[in-house]
Motif scaffolding. Structure first.
Motif, mmCIF file in Angstrom:
data_model
loop_
_atom_site.group_PDB
_atom_site.id
_atom_site.type_symbol
_atom_site.label_atom_id
_atom_site.label_comp_id
_atom_site.label_asym_id
_atom_site.label_seq_id
_atom_site.Cartn_x
_atom_site.Cartn_y
_atom_site.Cartn_z
ATOM 1 N N LEU A 111 0.834 -1.200 0.000
ATOM 2 C CA LEU A 111 0.000 0.000 0.000
ATOM 3 C C LEU A 111 0.869 1.251 0.000
ATOM 4 C CD1 LEU A 111 -2.876 1.237 0.268
ATOM 5 C CD2 LEU A 111 -2.502 1.234 2.754
ATOM 6 N N VAL A 112 1.890 1.288 0.831
ATOM 7 C CA VAL A 112 2.770 2.457 0.897
ATOM 8 C C VAL A 112 3.505 2.638 -0.421
ATOM 9 C CG1 VAL A 112 4.767 3.474 2.048
ATOM 10 C CG2 VAL A 112 3.005 2.310 3.403
ATOM 11 N N ARG A 113 4.036 1.554 -0.964
ATOM 12 C CA ARG A 113 4.786 1.645 -2.225
ATOM 13 C C ARG A 113 3.899 2.148 -3.356
ATOM 14 N NH1 ARG A 113 7.088 -3.870 -4.261
ATOM 15 N NH2 ARG A 113 4.875 -4.214 -4.666
ATOM 16 N N GLU A 114 2.700 1.578 -3.466
ATOM 17 C CA GLU A 114 1.818 1.975 -4.559
ATOM 18 C C GLU A 114 1.270 3.384 -4.362
ATOM 19 O OE1 GLU A 114 -1.037 -1.167 -5.108
ATOM 20 O OE2 GLU A 114 0.550 -2.687 -5.246
ATOM 21 N N ALA A 115 1.079 3.792 -3.121
ATOM 22 C CA ALA A 115 0.642 5.160 -2.861
ATOM 23 C C ALA A 115 1.719 6.149 -3.296
ATOM 24 C CB ALA A 115 0.317 5.341 -1.378
ATOM 25 N N ARG A 116 2.948 5.856 -2.972
ATOM 26 C CA ARG A 116 4.049 6.747 -3.368
ATOM 27 C C ARG A 116 4.188 6.786 -4.882
ATOM 28 N NH1 ARG A 116 7.953 8.276 0.188
ATOM 29 N NH2 ARG A 116 9.544 7.978 -1.408
ATOM 30 N N GLU A 117 4.055 5.613 -5.518
ATOM 31 C CA GLU A 117 4.137 5.569 -6.979
ATOM 32 C C GLU A 117 3.015 6.374 -7.630
ATOM 33 O OE1 GLU A 117 4.069 1.408 -7.759
ATOM 34 O OE2 GLU A 117 6.221 1.112 -7.406
ATOM 35 N N ALA A 118 1.879 6.472 -6.936
ATOM 36 C CA ALA A 118 0.736 7.217 -7.454
ATOM 37 C C ALA A 118 0.836 8.708 -7.153
ATOM 38 C CB ALA A 118 -0.556 6.654 -6.870
ATOM 39 N N GLY A 119 1.916 9.106 -6.498
ATOM 40 C CA GLY A 119 2.100 10.516 -6.193
ATOM 41 C C GLY A 119 1.396 10.978 -4.935
ATOM 42 N N VAL A 120 0.958 10.046 -4.101
ATOM 43 C CA VAL A 120 0.297 10.395 -2.850
ATOM 44 C C VAL A 120 1.361 10.690 -1.791
ATOM 45 C CG1 VAL A 120 -1.117 9.495 -0.960
ATOM 46 C CG2 VAL A 120 -1.772 9.050 -3.330
ATOM 47 N N ALA A 121 1.194 11.766 -1.054
ATOM 48 C CA ALA A 121 2.129 12.105 0.011
ATOM 49 C C ALA A 121 2.006 11.104 1.153
ATOM 50 C CB ALA A 121 1.849 13.514 0.522
ATOM 51 N N ALA A 122 3.145 10.576 1.612
ATOM 52 C CA ALA A 122 3.154 9.621 2.719
ATOM 53 C C ALA A 122 3.980 10.201 3.867
ATOM 54 C CB ALA A 122 3.743 8.286 2.267
ATOM 55 N N THR A 123 3.425 10.159 5.063
ATOM 56 C CA THR A 123 4.073 10.697 6.257
ATOM 57 C C THR A 123 4.117 9.619 7.321
ATOM 58 O OG1 THR A 123 3.171 12.896 5.788
ATOM 59 C CG2 THR A 123 3.980 12.495 8.014
ATOM 60 N N THR A 124 5.257 9.477 7.995
ATOM 61 C CA THR A 124 5.361 8.464 9.042
ATOM 62 C C THR A 124 5.365 9.107 10.415
ATOM 63 O OG1 THR A 124 6.632 6.553 9.852
ATOM 64 C CG2 THR A 124 7.900 8.420 9.004
ATOM 65 N N LEU A 125 4.668 8.476 11.350
ATOM 66 C CA LEU A 125 4.629 8.909 12.738
ATOM 67 C C LEU A 125 5.242 7.793 13.579
ATOM 68 C CD1 LEU A 125 2.243 10.477 11.248
ATOM 69 C CD2 LEU A 125 1.287 10.767 13.538
ATOM 70 N N PRO A 126 6.527 7.875 13.891
ATOM 71 C CA PRO A 126 7.192 6.786 14.618
ATOM 72 C C PRO A 126 6.660 6.642 16.030
ATOM 73 C CG PRO A 126 8.632 8.691 14.460
ATOM 74 C CD PRO A 126 7.436 8.993 13.614
ATOM 75 N N GLY A 127 6.866 5.436 16.570
ATOM 76 C CA GLY A 127 6.391 5.159 17.920
ATOM 77 C C GLY A 127 6.744 3.753 18.343
ATOM 78 N N PRO A 128 5.898 3.100 19.132
ATOM 79 C CA PRO A 128 6.220 1.785 19.679
ATOM 80 C C PRO A 128 6.519 0.751 18.605
ATOM 81 C CG PRO A 128 4.316 2.722 20.795
ATOM 82 C CD PRO A 128 4.603 3.610 19.628
ATOM 83 N N CYS A 129 7.497 -0.122 18.904
ATOM 84 C CA CYS A 129 7.873 -1.239 18.039
ATOM 85 C C CYS A 129 8.445 -2.334 18.926
ATOM 86 C CB CYS A 129 8.898 -0.793 17.003
ATOM 87 S SG CYS A 129 9.538 -2.136 15.969
ATOM 88 N N ALA A 130 7.851 -3.514 18.902
ATOM 89 C CA ALA A 130 8.264 -4.590 19.807
ATOM 90 C C ALA A 130 9.715 -4.993 19.593
ATOM 91 C CB ALA A 130 7.342 -5.795 19.631
#
Length: 289
Positions: A111-130
């Protein structure tokens, strides 16, 4: 096909976000670990894409939010992804997993890859990770580590995966389930009886546990005390080995009895941690001698 859950409609409770994709980390156990930025985005977004609407619905209820939940799991089709990406062109879509950071052994990378390829802006909000949380508490080397997701369920595939990682001089990090933990520890013990291993379990929750020791010892403990909850299995790096030309020579000669030079070099590299390219050149010389 993944589809929107219209039982909870979105509502505007703050400034509108720019259209696009927002990748939002959520708590792995303790709900107090959610960041204020994550709350702001979940409050202001139009759609929350999630693995399980029931799980995310509980988080929304805890935050006092009513949002349009759109199920997007590992079985989502290309058409479903395209439909969701179409929503991102004029709406703010927050992507969450059931717990922790999306895409880390969770659906979403397509989903992230195809969104970026489609020119959609992607923003990450880092946080918890096991995986990262386990590294911080296990006491194993953290200057280099490799996250390898879940080990295969079948014994032969699990062993093959571990053998492929044998020569990596870094702490290995895996996710594991309670019913499979002992078998995985036995496989680690068979290959690397002297490596330090850590089991981090139920991180950030009431019964958080981090237990360290040889894999065989840990396996016997969890045989008598079957583990529950989310589990991170960490394996310390191999002990440094000084190059031993005589030893490498002997190992390569033995391997060359049944393998091609490239295969023999790869095998000895896994066993010793020595450089595969150097071993390959030595194997060629030994084959010609």
């Amino acid at each position: 096909m993944s589809s929107p859950d219209t039982s909870a409609c979105g509502r505007d409770t703050g400034p509108r976000l720019e259209p696009g994709l927002y990748i939002v980390a959520t708590p792995i156990g303790n709900l107090g670990d959610i960041t204020s930025r994550a709350v702001d985005v979940l409050t202001a977004c139009d759609i929350v894409a999630c693995e399980d609407t029931r799980v995310t619905g509980k988080l929304m209820k805890h935050l006092g939010l009513s949002k349009r939940l759109w199920r997007h799991d590992d079985h989502a089709s290309a058409a479903a992804r395209a439909d969701l990406i179409a929503q991102m062109r004029d709406q703010a879509v927050a992507l969450v997993s059931d717990a922790g950071t999306p895409l880390i052994s969770d659906p979403g990378y397509r989903l992230v890859r195809e969104a970026r390829e489609a020119g959609v802006a992607a923003t990450t909000l880092p946080g918890p990770c096991a995986a990262v949380a386990a590294l911080t508490v296990a006491g194993l080397p953290t200057d280099r580590f490799l996250f390898a997701g879940f080990l295969p369920a079948k014994d032969s595939a699990r062993r093959q995966t571990l053998e492929e990682l044998a020569g990596i001089r870094a702490t290995l990090v895996f996710y594991e389930s309670g019913p499979r933990l002992v078998r995985s520890l036995d496989a680690v013990a068979a290959l690397w009886p002297d490596r330090e291993v850590a089991i981090a379990r139920e991180l950030t929750k009431l019964h958080e546990e981090c237990r360290t020791g040889p894999a065989a010892t840990l396996a016997r403990h969890y045989e008598t005390a079957p583990p529950r909850g989310e589990i991170v299995l960490l394996v310390g790096p191999p002990a440094p080995q000084a190059p031993d030309e005589v030893n490498a020579d002997a190992l390569l000669r033995a391997a060359l009895q049944t393998s091609k030079p490239s295969q023999a070099a790869a095998q000895v590299a896994r066993e010793t941690g020595l450089d595969r390219k150097t071993l390959y050149q030595l194997a060629l010389e030994l084959r010609q001698s």
